[in-house]
Motif scaffolding. Structure first.
Motif, mmCIF file in Angstrom:
data_model
loop_
_atom_site.group_PDB
_atom_site.id
_atom_site.type_symbol
_atom_site.label_atom_id
_atom_site.label_comp_id
_atom_site.label_asym_id
_atom_site.label_seq_id
_atom_site.Cartn_x
_atom_site.Cartn_y
_atom_site.Cartn_z
ATOM 1 N N ALA A 113 0.898 -1.394 -0.026
ATOM 2 C CA ALA A 113 0.062 0.202 0.093
ATOM 3 C C ALA A 113 0.725 1.216 -0.150
ATOM 4 C CB ALA A 113 -0.987 0.179 1.131
ATOM 5 N N ALA A 114 2.117 1.011 0.225
ATOM 6 C CA ALA A 114 2.916 2.159 0.089
ATOM 7 C C ALA A 114 4.243 1.897 -1.000
ATOM 8 C CB ALA A 114 3.611 2.652 1.594
ATOM 9 N N PRO A 115 3.966 1.873 -2.067
ATOM 10 C CA PRO A 115 4.753 1.226 -3.142
ATOM 11 C C PRO A 115 6.154 2.096 -3.313
ATOM 12 C CG PRO A 115 3.036 2.482 -4.148
ATOM 13 C CD PRO A 115 2.695 2.344 -2.765
ATOM 14 N N ARG A 137 -12.754 3.338 -19.503
ATOM 15 C CA ARG A 137 -13.410 3.761 -18.409
ATOM 16 C C ARG A 137 -13.133 3.319 -17.015
ATOM 17 N NH1 ARG A 137 -14.651 6.392 -21.857
ATOM 18 N NH2 ARG A 137 -16.856 7.157 -22.557
ATOM 19 N N VAL A 138 -13.154 4.054 -15.929
ATOM 20 C CA VAL A 138 -12.565 3.739 -14.638
ATOM 21 C C VAL A 138 -13.724 4.039 -13.702
ATOM 22 C CG1 VAL A 138 -10.927 4.253 -12.953
ATOM 23 C CG2 VAL A 138 -10.254 4.290 -15.235
ATOM 24 N N PHE A 139 -14.075 3.339 -12.755
ATOM 25 C CA PHE A 139 -14.667 3.814 -11.611
ATOM 26 C C PHE A 139 -13.829 3.628 -10.258
ATOM 27 C CE2 PHE A 139 -17.603 2.647 -7.802
ATOM 28 C CZ PHE A 139 -18.640 3.598 -8.248
ATOM 29 N N LEU A 140 -13.837 4.850 -9.644
ATOM 30 C CA LEU A 140 -13.078 5.043 -8.497
ATOM 31 C C LEU A 140 -13.913 4.642 -7.071
ATOM 32 C CD1 LEU A 140 -11.052 8.070 -9.116
ATOM 33 C CD2 LEU A 140 -10.212 5.663 -9.259
ATOM 34 N N SER A 141 -13.307 3.940 -6.260
ATOM 35 C CA SER A 141 -13.867 3.490 -5.088
ATOM 36 C C SER A 141 -12.915 3.832 -3.937
ATOM 37 C CB SER A 141 -14.507 2.049 -4.977
ATOM 38 O OG SER A 141 -13.686 1.484 -5.324
ATOM 39 N N ASN A 142 -13.179 3.301 -2.590
ATOM 40 C CA ASN A 142 -12.191 3.471 -1.648
ATOM 41 C C ASN A 142 -11.171 2.757 -1.254
ATOM 42 O OD1 ASN A 142 -13.378 5.869 0.272
ATOM 43 N ND2 ASN A 142 -15.087 4.642 -0.371
ATOM 44 N N SER A 143 -11.386 1.234 -1.732
ATOM 45 C CA SER A 143 -10.335 0.172 -1.219
ATOM 46 C C SER A 143 -10.352 -0.674 -2.337
ATOM 47 C CB SER A 143 -10.968 -0.512 0.010
ATOM 48 O OG SER A 143 -12.064 -1.133 -0.178
ATOM 49 N N LEU A 202 -2.241 2.643 -5.178
ATOM 50 C CA LEU A 202 -2.923 3.505 -5.667
ATOM 51 C C LEU A 202 -3.664 4.593 -4.917
ATOM 52 C CD1 LEU A 202 -3.534 3.780 -8.848
ATOM 53 C CD2 LEU A 202 -5.707 2.845 -8.536
ATOM 54 N N ARG A 203 -3.858 4.016 -3.605
ATOM 55 C CA ARG A 203 -4.496 4.775 -2.616
ATOM 56 C C ARG A 203 -5.936 4.938 -2.422
ATOM 57 N NH1 ARG A 203 0.815 5.617 -3.048
ATOM 58 N NH2 ARG A 203 1.970 6.700 -1.651
#
Length: 450
Positions: free
Chosen positions: A68-70, A132-138, A304-305
């Motif tokens: 998660a911290a690349p 296309r992209v759908f962004l979410s939290n996790s 990607l955060r």
């Protein structure tokens, strides 16, 4: 802290402050998977893979916070940009109801955000025709939305693979096949079929190939005349190109080609779970790039955060209310960190570094003849050492911590190593030396107790 010269310096692990912090934390925290009492001091010095804990111990972090911290700690590319940002409130907006601007023009604003992150991700997946992209939290939400859009396109069945781990939300849990504790007692999405995930030539020959009508386990099930599943009912196949929680097992290349053949034959949709393996971790932008397998959807997260479901216009449903989220596309800081991470990977040629340092890491481990080790495997900087028993693996993790090296387990008896993508030759050598000492120490303790 000078990254070129700093080395781990450890007194007692865990120290008294770490013990106190962990005790206080667990007065309120629900039981979960805390590995050990390492308490990072976010106000102390840290750079690259080096960080400081609350007792002043300096540690070499080869977990990168489980990918998660690349870029490790305090990467200058990200820190310098964040330092320029005049922080406002709120930093989270209703991201699929409103938009956020960090300057002008939208193609290249002063401070990039969700819009620019989606732009970068489409460019990274353009070779698969994804637009296309759908962004979410996790990452788990990325998987949930990946399977939702596939279900929406038709079919009520799904195929997952033994050893899989796709997240802890209920839909993702239904696809997990790594450990029973993840799913036991929870309701599941119906219609999910699991088949073997061959990672070695022997597994491919003995567990995947068959004398049946299709020639392999899944093709037999889908065979139009003699199979037991109608291919038209299958909404998707989901797999990790390299299994994470399942033990850093790499898909056998012929197995991947077989899946591609089934995809083409029956027009099946392939979801590539790249939450841990993506974003340059294997030396490619996506781990699936190393295989002759064409994903229809990519689920990304961790480094990607934010979570991201990436696909084609014809896969995403057209109805605007089918997918939505209050915060997913609205975390301005997280989205900017994602953009800056992608930019650093390109600008600093980190994919080349990942390949070179990953080869260095694997070569040194393979040559070390580690007591109790039965396999060293991985791609790029996603590397695992498998031991003969879980007890030995746990002893090595503990011994490494005592020496200032942070590692973490996976699978049933494997230890995973995830240095930051910009790790240096010196840092790899330093980490290997600490790990070798830990393995030898664990072996000596085992001999004395025998």
């Amino acid at each position: 802290m000078d990254r070129d010269t700093v080395e781990p310096q450890v007194g007692t692990m865990p120290g008294e402050r770490a013990k106190r912090w962990a005790e206080y934390h667990h007065r309120y925290a629900a039981p979960s998977t805390y590995v050990y009492e390492f308490v990072w001091d976010a106000q102390a010095e840290a750079v690259g893979p080096f960080c400081t804990d609350v007792d002043g111990n300096v540690l070499l972090d080869f977990t990168s916070h489980v990918a998660a911290a690349p870029l490790g700690y305090n990467n200058p590319t990200i820190r310098e940009k964040l330092a320029e940002f005049d922080l406002v409130d709120p930093l989270k907006i209703a991201g699929q109801d409103f938009y956020v601007s960090g300057g002008w023009p939208p193609e290249d604003p002063e401070f990039p955000g969700p819009t620019q992150l989606m732009d970068r991700l489409v460019a990274m997946a353009d070779h698969y025709g994804m637009d296309r992209v759908f962004l979410s939290n996790s990452g788990a939400e990325a998987v949930e939305n990946a399977i939702k859009i596939c279900y929406a396109a038709g079919g009520h069945r799904a195929v997952t693979f033994e050893g899989a781990f796709h997240g802890r939300t209920l839909g993702a849990l239904s696809l997990n096949r790594s450990k029973t504790v993840h799913r036991r007692g929870y309701p599941e999405v119906p219609g999910v079929v699991s088949v073997p995930y061959p990672a070695t030539p022997e597994e491919y020959e003995t567990r995947w190939l068959t004398d049946g009508p299709g020639g392999n386990v899944l093709a037999d099930k889908l065979h139009p005349d003699r199979g037991v599943i109608d291919p038209n009912e299958v909404a998707y196949l989901i797999l990790e190109p390299i299994q994470g929680e399942g033990g850093y097992r790499i898909a056998h290349p012929e197995f991947a080609r077989d899946l591609e053949d089934l995809r083409e034959r029956y027009d099946l949709k392939i979801v590539a779970d790249e939450i841990q393996s993506g974003l340059g971790r294997t030396g490619e932008l996506w781990a699936v790039d190393d295989f002759e397998l064409t994903p229809d959807v990519i689920a990304a997260g961790k480094g990607l955060r934010v979570g991201a479901t990436i696909s084609r216009s014809d896969v995403f449903p057209e109805e605007t209310g089918r997918l939505s989220s209050t915060w997913g596309a609205g975390d301005a800081i997280a989205a900017m960190q994602g953009v800056l991470t992608i930019d650093a990977i390109h600008e600093d040629d980190l994919l080349s570094n990942v390949r070179e340092r990953g080869e260095q890491l694997r070569r040194r481990l393979e040559a070390a003849d580690l007591p109790g080790a039965v396999d060293v495997r991985g791609k790029g900087l996603m590397v695992a050492v498998e031991f003969d028993t879980e007890q030995r693996r746990e002893a090595v993790v503990a011994a490494a911590l005592e020496r200032g090296l942070l590692t973490i387990g996976c699978g049933h008896a494997s230890l995973r190593l995830l240095p930051p993508l910009d790790v240096t030759e010196r840092e790899i050598d330093l980490g290997v030396e600490l790990l070798l000492e830990a393995v030898e120490s664990a072996a000596a303790d085992r001999s004395r107790s025998a």
